[in-house]
Design a protein around this motif. Structure first.
Motif, short mmCIF file in Angstrom:
data_model
loop_
_atom_site.label_atom_id
_atom_site.label_comp_id
_atom_site.label_asym_id
_atom_site.label_seq_id
_atom_site.Cartn_x
_atom_site.Cartn_y
_atom_site.Cartn_z
N GLU A 1 -5.19 17.62 14.91
CA GLU A 1 -4.87 18.28 13.65
C GLU A 1 -5.20 17.40 12.45
N ALA A 2 -5.78 18.01 11.43
CA ALA A 2 -6.11 17.26 10.21
C ALA A 2 -6.22 18.23 9.05
N ALA A 3 -5.96 17.73 7.85
CA ALA A 3 -6.13 18.53 6.64
C ALA A 3 -6.31 17.59 5.46
N VAL A 4 -7.11 18.00 4.52
CA VAL A 4 -7.29 17.25 3.28
C VAL A 4 -6.97 18.20 2.13
N ALA A 5 -6.05 17.81 1.27
CA ALA A 5 -5.65 18.68 0.16
C ALA A 5 -5.94 18.00 -1.17
N SER A 6 -6.37 18.76 -2.14
CA SER A 6 -6.60 18.23 -3.49
C SER A 6 -5.97 19.18 -4.49
N TYR A 7 -4.95 18.72 -5.15
CA TYR A 7 -4.33 19.50 -6.22
C TYR A 7 -5.02 19.17 -7.52
N ASP A 8 -5.42 20.21 -8.25
CA ASP A 8 -6.09 19.99 -9.53
C ASP A 8 -5.14 20.39 -10.66
N PRO A 9 -4.58 19.39 -11.34
CA PRO A 9 -3.61 19.73 -12.39
C PRO A 9 -4.22 20.53 -13.53
N ALA A 10 -5.52 20.45 -13.68
CA ALA A 10 -6.16 21.17 -14.79
C ALA A 10 -6.15 22.67 -14.55
N THR A 11 -6.35 23.07 -13.30
CA THR A 11 -6.41 24.51 -13.01
C THR A 11 -5.18 25.00 -12.26
N GLY A 12 -4.36 24.06 -11.76
CA GLY A 12 -3.20 24.45 -10.98
C GLY A 12 -3.55 24.85 -9.56
N GLY B 1 0.79 -1.22 0.00
CA GLY B 1 0.00 0.00 0.00
C GLY B 1 0.82 1.27 0.00
N VAL B 2 2.13 1.14 0.14
CA VAL B 2 2.95 2.35 0.18
C VAL B 2 3.14 2.90 -1.23
N ILE B 3 2.93 4.18 -1.39
CA ILE B 3 3.03 4.80 -2.72
C ILE B 3 4.37 5.51 -2.87
N ARG B 4 4.73 6.27 -1.87
CA ARG B 4 5.97 7.03 -2.00
C ARG B 4 6.44 7.53 -0.64
N ILE B 5 7.75 7.60 -0.47
CA ILE B 5 8.33 8.22 0.72
C ILE B 5 8.88 9.57 0.26
N ILE B 6 8.46 10.61 0.92
CA ILE B 6 8.76 11.98 0.49
C ILE B 6 9.65 12.65 1.54
N ALA C 1 -0.89 19.03 1.11
CA ALA C 1 -0.82 19.68 -0.20
C ALA C 1 0.38 19.20 -0.99
N LEU C 2 1.49 19.02 -0.28
CA LEU C 2 2.71 18.54 -0.94
C LEU C 2 2.49 17.15 -1.54
N VAL C 3 1.92 16.26 -0.77
CA VAL C 3 1.68 14.90 -1.28
C VAL C 3 0.71 14.95 -2.46
N SER C 4 -0.35 15.76 -2.32
CA SER C 4 -1.33 15.83 -3.40
C SER C 4 -0.70 16.40 -4.67
N ARG C 5 0.16 17.40 -4.49
CA ARG C 5 0.84 18.02 -5.62
C ARG C 5 1.76 17.02 -6.31
N LEU C 6 2.45 16.21 -5.51
CA LEU C 6 3.44 15.28 -6.08
C LEU C 6 2.76 14.07 -6.71
N LEU C 7 1.67 13.61 -6.11
CA LEU C 7 1.04 12.37 -6.58
C LEU C 7 -0.16 12.62 -7.48
N GLY C 8 -0.65 13.85 -7.49
CA GLY C 8 -1.84 14.13 -8.32
C GLY C 8 -3.10 13.46 -7.78
N ARG C 9 -3.10 13.16 -6.48
CA ARG C 9 -4.28 12.57 -5.86
C ARG C 9 -4.59 13.34 -4.57
N PRO C 10 -5.84 13.35 -4.14
CA PRO C 10 -6.12 14.02 -2.87
C PRO C 10 -5.37 13.33 -1.74
N CYS C 11 -5.04 14.07 -0.73
CA CYS C 11 -4.29 13.50 0.40
C CYS C 11 -4.85 13.99 1.72
N LYS C 12 -4.95 13.06 2.66
CA LYS C 12 -5.36 13.43 4.01
C LYS C 12 -4.20 13.22 4.97
#
Lengths: 770, 770
Positions: A196-207, A74-79, A262-273
């Protein structure tokens, strides 16, 4: 001659339930479980990130071995910091991921992104980080010694503020009596019910990166995320989720969670919690600044203060956050709400290799309020005087200078103290306590009081720009939108702005909607800290509402033939002519029919203050709030257990937008104060937090709460909307000193180091080492 | 003396791809499939609602039997007008669900809410509605006859507007030549690639209903939803989803879908989606107003217009929507862009028991543009004159009155016609066509032209308030948020406002973010219809940007020692002193350091117009746009097939914010115009639409598109931001008349009833009955 309206609020919650539900729409969502917190958000394709944290208090990262972790299911990436497109950290500030050096046990070293939270957790344990350990600085009082380990290359001092007025040295030398006392206050934490919690979604279409998180101060968080991603501020959109309390803690800690998500979402192109469990929250999260204080005070036979020399050392921990304004506030408020003709205060905050300090309800005040209120009782005790009389002799007065040289106006301490005396009935109560103590050996009662003053907002010396903005739009049907970036952190901020519009325009609450916070649409109202909400954000909203009021008055003139009017119940009524009225709806219709509009952008900036930073003398804050408190305690002299039996809290709020809200603020403040007084302390050993969960870090439960009498005074101030003053922070400031003074009254033993825990109360010292 | 800049845009899309992608951020999301349309939204617990629609054109609902439907699997509830907490419909307007009476085949009678779309569809077919049928009015031209069935109790007339100037009767009697002609234009539809959809979520905790939908005009939709739910406007929040085209159709039709979804969500406490399939969209959705027009025109030997008498009847269908401003526009523009000394125009719109009419790109203009441009060619033909010369003789001139008595200014018809003549080279082209026709029997070529004028926005006679607002906020890092409720309907509205800010402040596009539309945060900018976007919403944004520009200039003065500056590339540069500059970032920093702000709320209201509604004379619109077009066609004389070979479209856009965008607008307009000219028509039989899908209702494909030459003139106007003028609607108005004039040129056969379909072109009449 009572200039003010006095409210004794004894009503119970259920009698007020309906009005509370009507006015505070967030309440129903919370109690029915419908409120959506950041951790409730699940998005398709979402990844979960866990932080790998430093295990050493000071060290250089030699290597990060993520081979084993990467191979786990299940591990995707170590950042790591190298992957950050923007800035991993500012100098001495907020490392999203440490680039090469760690400075406290809890510092973020790497992020594990995985398909599930548990996969991320499991893998985070398998990331091997090798450190070259450096000597750690763990004692703030030694930070400025020449051979102290350096937390940052630029030295260990964060900030230094002074207040120097008159010749304190000479006055102390000449004073009839001089005593010296040292006080300490502990590192405590916010203990929000929501971690503490945050959910980030990077949208590559709009930046655009959308960050959903619970945060006090959405615009500063947006800045941290944008800096981390290396993008314009407007490429980051922060939308507030429901906040499960903040108390000042939903700032830097949420910035970290948000930037990492936000960093993970930006790097992976997927939402991140990113969500922290309680232990992570305790290990990483910011705390209240611990204080080490030395006071030397000179006074005359009557107890009149002649001079003070004060030396304060604040432990800022590993990084700078709000340490500048917290330090400056302490330098200003250290002598308490008293006139001191000669003063020499120096407040220095330093780095240590420990968890770092940030805003926590009170923002510097609770620490020095404890010291000054202990000191005034010690003077009274030394002279054998009544502590109330010594306070009356010295307390701030209109037209006379404060210790820092501000000619005070609108001081309402006398009214606060009078209200307290009325409510408590000190002579009768003291007599009752005397009788109790005479008949009880192992159980002693005591009565303590404290006074309170507190500068509102950041002030002249602190960091930060004291401005706020907000928008009010009246719709065609007479309903109203209110937009402000003041965060509803449970303090009733949204209720306050709705009430301002209601009172300014006579529009019923149910037709006024306060929008949630979304940085895309709102203008920056500055951070929601330091009791800024009411005066600043409220002031901006009031100005907007007042602009609309002015426009409506102009349009109503053709009906009323006067501009002297009042707004009430959806009507505009000529002053003194109850039958001369026009419906608000009619006038609103006229405005729109004339192609005019009813949108107003309000802006509030603090007027410039005359303040000399070089000596810390002048108008330190625009305005001050005042209060007075009394506590009655029963002490088990054998075990040291302190039962806070009764608490009276008087606060001049200027104008109560909602009495139930004000009462709630006070009760909540008392609860935090009880914890600060008798139980809370983050225990560190070699930089490591030992009480890492709520089994070891105790906070008051409802059973620990005293019978509380909140007393709300409304003496209008000249700066806040409708005369309102802040209450959020003051509510907690006066609590601990009143309780500890009561303990001294009960036991004859003066406790100078918070918390007044069992060991100190029973034995006179703590068995723990600080 | 060319005062203007002339752009011939021949570039192909791929050469411009990068710049388009940079500027139009919505494009990437659309072409990569990432854009989220309303129908893409799936929420937990969501229910799906299907509409049960009337099967009779006029009738009283006797009973609704939902027993069988209720028992079907997955069905949750059958909802009728009685369940609506607010207002089911306004008088003569928008029935969300019909309360007792239906007025066209397609009227909503009940809603079936079910766990899935297919369950709702299946059950909707099982709801048995019993009607008492009433005589139906199916012919607009008979609506005002005394014995006509009454569609509404208040009579069949919706609106009547006149333009009466001079003595038309007398002038016609005295004119050397008089001809009378009748024209009709058909009912056509928007045919958006995305059908109507809305997702609503009622939150019982806050009382707020969130509606996510693709809509032109978010604030009017909010009003319909609030009226349906019986709640304040601010209890409804409309958030725009990506719009798959509107062309004016994403107004009432989306209001219906939104109100129904909101109703179900409010009643069931669960989110609800309403989505129409293509057949439902055709059966229920609003259409362009069909027109029945009678023209009588007097002219002299040269072809100089002397008088016109015009009678227009518009079929408004079963309910009122934008019929008032559409009717008023026709009354004003009916005589075309020509000076007519004496005119007597009456435009009457009526109800019929047919699908109702609403805004459709052009908003009344395409219908009368067809008539007036046919007429001018008929006059030329009658006199044996060149149609271009007859136009030149009569066309609007600066300083001279229009037919409706407005002293015209900024008329750019001569420039448009000159540009058209330059591009087309009429003499050479006519010669080539003559040679072709001489050598071809069954295939004839022809050349046609048309001129165009069009009043911008709603105008003096129409309904609606011509105002708009918007907000611009410069952030601390120099990035910018732009908020406007102008909807991005694919027209590039968002690109336009970004470009306005870019040009006003010299900030690069990538640092300017246009927010999506959310009625909670935005102020009402009025509907995005009638080519209002550029002048009105753009104007509001420009004013906001200009206010900030003024503030920045004031702060920059200490660096530049002048207020004569230009903004370019993130710098402020002294005019004429290229080395005397300051970075924008420096000045922005100064503003914030001074506790000042950079937020501006812009507002634009049309100045009042001198217009006499009683005779329809005066300044009908604030400003006008002009254009000219030419079409070359090849007609198969045996089959009647018309190939539009080449099209030239000249439009004066005042200021092109983006040339590729302007070109795209023109090409899109040509495509819709080709459909209107030769193929599109909603066929009704006894109130029932016969061509209920795209197999029966044909629209042009790319193979039907002519080689198109868009010619963009930029002659700055005095009202729009930076001189810009609207283009969205004009782009389609001039197309059909040029094509039909070309058909007449090719065949010698004058077609007066659109569309010029196979039967009419081949046989001279339609085999269909209208």
């Amino acid at each position: 001659m009572k200039m003010y309206i006095l409210f004794f609020i004894f009503g119970n919650f259920f009698a007020r339930k309906e009005s509370v539900m009507n006015k505070r729409k967030d309440v129903l969502a919370k109690v029915t479980g419908r409120a959506v917190y950041a951790n409730d958000i699940e998005l398709p394709q979402m990844v979960y990130a866990k932080v790998v944290r430093s295990t050493v208090p000071n060290g250089i990262i030699r290597s990060i071995d993520s081979k084993e972790a990467s191979r786990m299911p299940g591990v995707i990436r170590i950042i790591t910091a190298e992957d950050i497109p923007g800035i991993p950290s500012l100098p001495r500030e907020r490392p999203v991921l440490c680039p090469g050096r760690v400075r406290y046990i809890g510092d973020g070293v790497a992020l594990v992104a995985a398909e599930s939270l548990s996969a991320a957790e499991d893998a985070a344990e398998k990331v091997r980080v090798e450190y070259e350990e450096l000597p750690a600085l763990l004692d703030a009082t030694k930070a400025l010694e020449p051979d102290a380990p350096q937390v940052h290359e630029t030295g260990n001092r964060i900030a230094r503020y002074i207040t120097r007025r008159g010749d304190a040295e000479k006055a102390l030398a000449e004073a009839p009596h001089v005593i010296s006392r040292s006080y300490t206050t502990p590192r405590v934490q916010h203990v929000c019910i929501e971690t503490e919690a945050a959910v980030a979604s990077y949208d590559p279409a709009t930046g655009e990166t959308l960050v959903r998180c619970p945060v006090n101060s959405p615009f500063p968080i947006r800045k941290v995320v944008a800096e981390t991603l290396g993008c314009p501020l407007t490429d980051v959109r922060v939308v507030l989720t429901t906040i499960g309390a903040s108390f000042g803690g939903k700032n830097y800690d949420i910035a970290m969670a948000s930037a990492r998500a936000a960093l993970v979402s930006r790097l992976l192109g997927r939402p991140c919690k990113v969500v922290l469990n309680r232990e992570e929250s305790i290990v990483e999260g910011t705390k209240r600044h611990p204080l080490f204080a030395d006071y030397k005070v000179g006074f005359d036979e009557e107890g009149r203060l002649l001079a003070m020399k004060i030396r304060l050392t604040l432990d800022g921990g590993a990084y700078t956050s709000k340490t500048f304004p917290v330090t400056s506030r302490m330098a200003i408020e250290a002598s308490g709400p008293y006139r001191v003709p000669a003063i020499d205060t120096e407040a220095v905050s330093v780095y240590t290799n420990q968890v770092y300090s940030d805003a926590l309800r009170g923002f510097g005040s609770p620490q020095v309020d404890f010291c000054s209120e202990m000191l005034i009782d010690e003077i009274a005790g030394y002279l054998g005087k009544d502590p109330i009389e010594v306070r009356k002799l010295n307390m701030l007065e209109n037209g006379k200078p404060s210790a820092f040289g501000q000619i005070m106006e609108d001081v309402t301490l006398p009214e606060c103290l009078e209200a307290l005396e009325d409510a408590v009935d000190f002579p009768a109560r003291r007599e009752r306590i005397r009788q109790y103590n005479d008949t009880h050996q192992r159980s002693k009662k005591g009565l303590g009081i404290s006074l309170l003053h507190r500068g509102e907002s950041f002030g002249a010396a602190g960091q930060g720009i004291d401005t706020a903005s907000g928008m009010v739009s009246i719709q065609a049907d007479g309903s109203v939108s209110v937009c402000s970036s003041i965060a509803e952190v449970g303090q009733g901020g949204s209720t306050m702005v709705v009430q301002i519009v209601h009172e300014a325009l006579g529009i019923p609450h149910e037709k006024i909607r306060y929008s949630g916070v979304d940085t895309t649409f709102l203008t920056d109202a500055g951070p929601t800290v330091a009791t800024r909400g009411t005066v600043f954000s409220g002031g901006a909203i009031y100005r907007a509402a007042d602009e609309l009021r002015g426009k409506l008055i102009a349009y109503a003139e053709k009906y009323l033939h006067t501009r002297e009017v009042e707004f009430k119940d959806n009507k505009i009524i000529a002053a003194g002519q109850p039958d001369n009225e026009v419906s608000l709806q009619q006038v609103i219709g006229d405005v729109f029919a004339a192609s005019d509009h009813l949108n107003a952008l309000g802006y509030y900036a603090a007027p410039p203050l005359e303040y000399d930073k070089s000596c810390g003398v002048g108008d330190a804050y625009l305005s001050y709030v005042y209060g007075a408190a009394a506590a009655e305690v029963t002490v088990d002299t054998r075990t040291g257990f302190v039962s806070v039996d009764e608490f009276f809290a008087v606060h001049d709020v200027g104008h109560a937008f909602d009495k139930a809200e004000a009462e709630g603020q006070i009760r909540g403040g008392v609860s935090m104060g009880v914890g600060y007084a008798v139980m809370e302390e983050v225990e560190l050993h070699k930089g490591q937090i030992m009480n890492r969960n709520l089994d070891g870090y105790l906070i008051p439960t409802s059973l620990d709460m005293p019978k509380t009498t909140p007393i709300v005074l409304e003496i209008p101030g000249r700066h806040g909307p409708l005369g309102a003053k802040g209450l959020g922070e003051p509510a907690t400031c006066a609590v601990a000193p009143a309780i500890v003074n009561a303990i001294a009254d009960a036991t004859g033993r003066r406790i100078r180091n918070l918390p007044a825990n069992l060991e100190q109360v029973a034995l006179g010292h703590s068995i723990k080492k600080r």
